[in-house]
Design a protein around this motif. Structure first.
Motif, PDB file in Angstrom:
ATOM      1  N   SER A   2       0.822  -1.199   0.000  1.00  0.00           N
ATOM      2  CA  SER A   2       0.000   0.000   0.000  1.00  0.00           C
ATOM      3  C   SER A   2       0.860   1.254   0.000  1.00  0.00           C
ATOM      4  CB  SER A   2      -0.922   0.003   1.218  1.00  0.00           C
ATOM      5  OG  SER A   2      -0.168   0.037   2.414  1.00  0.00           O
ATOM      6  N   ALA A   3       0.285   2.331  -0.514  1.00  0.00           N
ATOM      7  CA  ALA A   3       0.977   3.619  -0.542  1.00  0.00           C
ATOM      8  C   ALA A   3       1.112   4.165   0.877  1.00  0.00           C
ATOM      9  CB  ALA A   3       0.201   4.595  -1.408  1.00  0.00           C
ATOM     10  N   PRO A   4       2.197   4.915   1.157  1.00  0.00           N
ATOM     11  CA  PRO A   4       2.359   5.491   2.495  1.00  0.00           C
ATOM     12  C   PRO A   4       1.394   6.626   2.783  1.00  0.00           C
ATOM     13  CG  PRO A   4       4.159   6.148   1.056  1.00  0.00           C
ATOM     14  CD  PRO A   4       3.372   5.136   0.308  1.00  0.00           C
ATOM     15  N   GLY A   5       0.826   7.230   1.747  1.00  0.00           N
ATOM     16  CA  GLY A   5      -0.089   8.334   1.973  1.00  0.00           C
ATOM     17  C   GLY A   5      -0.323   9.134   0.705  1.00  0.00           C
ATOM     18  N   LEU A   6      -0.858  10.349   0.889  1.00  0.00           N
ATOM     19  CA  LEU A   6      -1.243  11.216  -0.222  1.00  0.00           C
ATOM     20  C   LEU A   6      -0.504  12.546  -0.114  1.00  0.00           C
ATOM     21  CD1 LEU A   6      -3.306  11.878  -2.600  1.00  0.00           C
ATOM     22  CD2 LEU A   6      -4.790  12.817  -0.794  1.00  0.00           C
ATOM     23  N   VAL A   7       0.126  12.969  -1.209  1.00  0.00           N
ATOM     24  CA  VAL A   7       0.732  14.299  -1.278  1.00  0.00           C
ATOM     25  C   VAL A   7      -0.193  15.183  -2.109  1.00  0.00           C
ATOM     26  CG1 VAL A   7       2.702  15.691  -1.985  1.00  0.00           C
ATOM     27  CG2 VAL A   7       3.062  13.405  -1.040  1.00  0.00           C
ATOM     28  N   ILE A   8      -0.645  16.252  -1.499  1.00  0.00           N
ATOM     29  CA  ILE A   8      -1.580  17.185  -2.136  1.00  0.00           C
ATOM     30  C   ILE A   8      -0.805  18.433  -2.551  1.00  0.00           C
ATOM     31  CG2 ILE A   8      -3.675  18.541  -1.844  1.00  0.00           C
ATOM     32  CD1 ILE A   8      -4.500  16.625   0.401  1.00  0.00           C
ATOM     33  N   PHE A   9      -0.753  18.684  -3.849  1.00  0.00           N
ATOM     34  CA  PHE A   9      -0.054  19.851  -4.373  1.00  0.00           C
ATOM     35  C   PHE A   9      -1.038  20.981  -4.662  1.00  0.00           C
ATOM     36  CE2 PHE A   9       2.748  16.348  -5.503  1.00  0.00           C
ATOM     37  CZ  PHE A   9       4.020  16.862  -5.300  1.00  0.00           C
ATOM     38  N   ASP A  10      -0.692  22.198  -4.225  1.00  0.00           N
ATOM     39  CA  ASP A  10      -1.361  23.368  -4.765  1.00  0.00           C
ATOM     40  C   ASP A  10      -0.928  23.473  -6.233  1.00  0.00           C
ATOM     41  OD1 ASP A  10      -2.812  25.789  -4.856  1.00  0.00           O
ATOM     42  OD2 ASP A  10      -1.007  26.937  -4.432  1.00  0.00           O
ATOM     43  N   CYS A  11      -1.614  24.286  -7.011  1.00  0.00           N
ATOM     44  CA  CYS A  11      -1.262  24.411  -8.418  1.00  0.00           C
ATOM     45  C   CYS A  11      -0.469  25.690  -8.691  1.00  0.00           C
ATOM     46  CB  CYS A  11      -2.524  24.358  -9.289  1.00  0.00           C
ATOM     47  SG  CYS A  11      -2.192  24.237 -11.069  1.00  0.00           S
ATOM     48  N   ASP A  12      -1.118  26.839  -8.551  1.00  0.00           N
ATOM     49  CA  ASP A  12      -0.465  28.118  -8.852  1.00  0.00           C
ATOM     50  C   ASP A  12       0.651  28.409  -7.860  1.00  0.00           C
ATOM     51  OD1 ASP A  12      -2.180  29.026 -11.081  1.00  0.00           O
ATOM     52  OD2 ASP A  12      -3.739  28.974  -9.553  1.00  0.00           O
ATOM     53  N   GLY A  13       1.851  28.608  -8.394  1.00  0.00           N
ATOM     54  CA  GLY A  13       2.995  28.913  -7.547  1.00  0.00           C
ATOM     55  C   GLY A  13       3.715  27.703  -7.019  1.00  0.00           C
ATOM     56  N   VAL A  14       3.133  26.523  -7.164  1.00  0.00           N
ATOM     57  CA  VAL A  14       3.761  25.279  -6.719  1.00  0.00           C
ATOM     58  C   VAL A  14       4.118  24.396  -7.911  1.00  0.00           C
ATOM     59  CG1 VAL A  14       3.350  23.107  -5.469  1.00  0.00           C
ATOM     60  CG2 VAL A  14       2.744  25.284  -4.415  1.00  0.00           C
ATOM     61  N   LEU A  15       3.171  24.219  -8.817  1.00  0.00           N
ATOM     62  CA  LEU A  15       3.416  23.439 -10.028  1.00  0.00           C
ATOM     63  C   LEU A  15       3.634  24.331 -11.246  1.00  0.00           C
ATOM     64  CD1 LEU A  15       0.701  20.667  -9.548  1.00  0.00           C
ATOM     65  CD2 LEU A  15       3.160  20.449  -9.135  1.00  0.00           C
TER      66      LEU A  15
END
Length: 221
Positions: A2-15
């Motif tokens: 199983s995956a260790p967890g979830l990484v949630i990215f903001d969009c503007d300014g992060v990606l």
């Protein structure tokens, strides 16, 4: 496994490196209706906010309603500027891919409308990293950031509890929302940005990263 967890990215300014373009075009739009604000002031006051809230505040500063079509004119000018100038944040693709190779699931949670994210992710060649069902907008919940609603919604839809999530944010508004959701936060403050931005993110509860490529190592800790 199983995956260790979830990484949630903001969009503007992060990606996507959209904030300088957005703040420049917003400053132009605000000054065009006789509300005098510098680009630095606009960024300080409005970064991370929703356009609906920005529109209300500009109306108050103006002392009356904005001209019909003001927000649509801004959207149009910003979209044209994005098409000419928008680039990904340095290291964004390799960061997301590295996080995914570590086994973590990923998604986006942004104040922006989905249609805007679709445009910016395509323009920066990042759209393939996030399927549509992993792109979440504040328009999907009752309260935008800094309320925790969007982050809780994104985690729930992806099948994770908040304490299994790590958020990557670049605004104090976003950091506060993620912390209110009970999530660990990495605050991205690029080295070429003013030092006080990193201080404000840290004060809001984020662990600071100065280069997006630091994120996989921080996630793995």
């Amino acid at each position: 496994m199983s995956a260790p967890g979830l990484v949630i990215f903001d969009c503007d300014g992060v990606l996507v490196d959209s904030e300088p373009i957005s703040m420049r075009e917003l400053t132009r739009a605000i000054n065009a209706v006789d509300v005098e604000m510098s680009e630095r002031e606009v960024s300080t006051v409005y970064a991370g906010g929703t356009l609906e809230a920005i529109q209300r505040d500009v109306s108050l500063r103006r002392g009356g309603p904005l001209p019909s079509g003001w927000i649509d004119d801004f959207y149009s000018a910003r979209a044209e500027a994005f098409a000419r100038e928008l680039r990904p944040v340095a290291g964004a693709r390799e960061t997301v891919e590295a996080v995914q190779r570590l086994g973590w699931e990923t998604c986006i949670a942004s104040q922006a409308r989905v249609v805007k994210m679709e445009q910016t992710l395509v323009l920066t060649d990042l759209a393939d990293l996030f399927p549509p069902e992993r792109v979440f907008s504040a328009t999907m919940v009752r309260r935008p950031k800094p309320a925790p609603d969007l982050f809780v919604h994104a985690a729930r839809e992806c099948g994770w509890e908040p304490d299994a999530c790590i958020v990557v944010e670049d605004s104090v508004t976003g950091v506060r929302g993620a912390r209110a959701a009970g999530m660990r936060v990495l605050g991205y403050a690029a080295r070429n940005r003013p030092e006080d931005e990193a201080m404000m993110l840290s004060a809001a509860g984020a662990q600071i990263v100065r280069d997006m490529r630091e994120v996989p190592g921080r996630v793995a800790v």
